[in-house]
Each structure stands twice: as structure tokens, then as C-alpha cells.
Design a protein around this motif. Sequence first.
Motif, mmCIF file in Angstrom:
data_model
loop_
_atom_site.group_PDB
_atom_site.id
_atom_site.type_symbol
_atom_site.label_atom_id
_atom_site.label_comp_id
_atom_site.label_asym_id
_atom_site.label_seq_id
_atom_site.Cartn_x
_atom_site.Cartn_y
_atom_site.Cartn_z
ATOM 1 N N CYS A 38 0.873 -1.223 0.214
ATOM 2 C CA CYS A 38 0.025 0.048 0.125
ATOM 3 C C CYS A 38 0.821 1.119 -0.013
ATOM 4 C CB CYS A 38 -0.839 -0.055 1.122
ATOM 5 S SG CYS A 38 -1.851 1.450 1.532
ATOM 6 N N THR A 76 0.713 3.447 1.915
ATOM 7 C CA THR A 76 0.968 3.791 3.398
ATOM 8 C C THR A 76 2.396 3.152 3.932
ATOM 9 O OG1 THR A 76 -1.298 4.344 3.999
ATOM 10 C CG2 THR A 76 0.197 3.609 5.787
ATOM 11 N N HIS A 106 -0.023 -4.489 5.636
ATOM 12 C CA HIS A 106 -1.286 -4.322 6.277
ATOM 13 C C HIS A 106 -2.220 -4.771 5.372
ATOM 14 C CE1 HIS A 106 -0.530 -0.355 4.831
ATOM 15 N NE2 HIS A 106 -1.992 -0.471 4.429
ATOM 16 N N CYS A 142 -6.798 -3.225 2.311
ATOM 17 C CA CYS A 142 -6.846 -1.714 2.603
ATOM 18 C C CYS A 142 -7.124 -0.924 1.429
ATOM 19 C CB CYS A 142 -5.270 -1.318 2.892
ATOM 20 S SG CYS A 142 -5.025 0.581 3.382
HETATM 21 ZN ZN LIG Z 1 -3.082 0.820 3.374
#
Ligand SMILES: [Zn+2]
Length: 333
Positions: free
Chosen positions: A42, A44, A64, A151
Motif C-alpha cells: 500500500c 502507506t 497491512h 486496505c
Molecule cells: Zn493501506
Amino acid sequence: MTETMRAMVLESPGQGLQLRRAPVPQPGAGQVRVRVSCCAVCRTDLHVVDGDLPRPKRPVIPGHEVVGRIDALGGNVSGFKIGDRVGVPWLGHTCGHCRYCTGGQENLCDEAAFTGYTLDGGFADYVVADAHFTLPIPDEYDDISAAPLMCAGLIGYRAYVMAGDAPALGIYGFGAAAHIIAQIARFEQRHVFAFTRSGDEEGQAFARSLGAAWAGSSHEQPPEELDAAIIFAPVGALVPAALRAVRKGGVVVCAGIHMSDIPSFSYDILWGERVVRSVANLTRADGEAFLRLAPKAGVRTSTHCYRLDQANQALADLRDGKFAGAAVLTMAE
Ligand SMILES: [Zn+2]
Ligand SMILES: [Zn+2]
């Protein structure tokens, strides 16, 4: 002798990930251990690796968007058994008693813990997770195609809901989240307008292939006024651009965890009851709602696989926009 596993570890932000042998984690009370099959990558994760986010666990295993099977249970776990196929998302734990947790906004809990950021995540052979924040994976998806749902799908869906009932929906940044949310929007009969980096003709073609009514560069005005826009790209300059594209009363949703500074802009483009808001994390209710809707809407994910030890390459390719859809690390050796 302690058993060990492979893990891609972030020792210091800015230095990339290191392949290490680490002890296989043991599940504590209320936790499950998951033998990881794959983990999507991701944006992130890029922010964690770059040190853009405050107070990460040090060292930390990122990741995640985990999919795997439960292989050990801690004490007091109900609702799961060994062998269950589950996903581990970004929200890893909350306090359960603050005003946010008790008011349906657990995503805002001050004591929240996050997988792959303040808790070790899934760029490894095993991860432990709080059973209450572990989600069953719908049967319609194999492991790899399910990973980006965890996600890009879940938080993308929260952003989509925050955009409200928007017949004309703009999406700025057409990556992993956008490619899933565009399919949900089409399923709900909305018109999608996709904005990419200028000159990204491949990205624009990808958006059209997923049903976008129009695709162009972020500097362009769409052919019609938007009812809402979601910004997935971490670029503050897109906020005034999106405000110029939405109608009076429309909403601009900033869906990323990190964004470059938003340049100052004239009050004119906010006037007319336009709204700018951010979306933070996810709630378990978002997860459950999205994982029910995704198979019904026929959401398919476009994935680009890397081996675990190629995690740094996957992150670099994500940064450079080198693939359409989502990168997924697979644990098979
Ligand atoms: Zn994410
Ligand atoms: Zn709380």
C-alpha cells in the motif's frame, strides 16, 4: 530452540527494508497467528518506510493487507479456528472504551494500533493479530486477488461512502484503491471521472477499461461538474484542483494518510458549501460492509506479484507508478 521466519524489516526510515530471520511470533491472549500467504503493498507502506509517519514501532515489519490461514490461537479466542482463511487489515487494535470507540468511530481512537506501523505486519512468513480485528476472506477470491481488498478496498470504500451519493464521482490518483472503488461506483450506476499524472496514458486507459466515463490529467477540467471527488494521490495541490471540479455543495475527500502541503487557494472555490474532509483508517464495520459488497459488485483486483525478498523493488515500482492495480508480495519460496 526458537523457530525463525523470514521478515522484511524496517530498521530506520529512509534506509529501505532488510531481509532478516526473526523469531516466529507467539499469539497472546485474544490473538491469532496467521501463516501469511501474501500481503499487498500500500502507499502507506511507502510512507512508513520513508519515515513520513510519526512514532512507528522500531524496528517494524510493514504490511497491512495480509491474507493467510490461522495456524495458532492465543487464549480466549472465539469465532476462529486453526485453518481459517483470514485477512489482517491496517486497524489492528483499539481501546474499546473511549468516546470514539463507543461512538462508532473506532478509526479515530487515540490508543489505536496499526498493523505494519505500530504493530508488526505481514511482510513476513507469520504475523500475530488481535482476533477482533481479523476479517474472514470471501470465498470468491483467491489469496492474491483478496490481498488488495484489505486496505485499498477497505479504506477506499470508507472514502467512497464519505463522498456521499455522487452520481458524478471524480477520482484523483488511479492506483490500487481507485481501481477497486471505480468498480463499486460503476456497480452503483455512478459515472467515474479518473484523473492521473499528466501523460499517464496507460493509467488513463486502465481507468477507462474499468468503466470510467472519462480519464485525463489532474490539471484538466472534467467534461461535466462533479458531485464529489476522492483524492487518493498524496498531493496537496490536488485539493484546489478537485474543488474547482466539484459543484456547489460537493465534497472533496482526502483519502491518504499523508499528503504534501495544500497550497493556499481563493475562498471562491470553497464557497457554495463545498466541503473538504479527510478519511482516517477504517472501522471493522467498514471492513464487514465492504467484504460483503465486493463479491456482489463483481469487484476484481488487478495484481502485480513480487516475492517477499523483492519488497523494496515493489515499493520502488509503486513510487514510480510502474504497474496498474496493486502490488502483492507472495511468501512462496
Ligand atoms: Zn493501506
Ligand atoms: Zn478508543
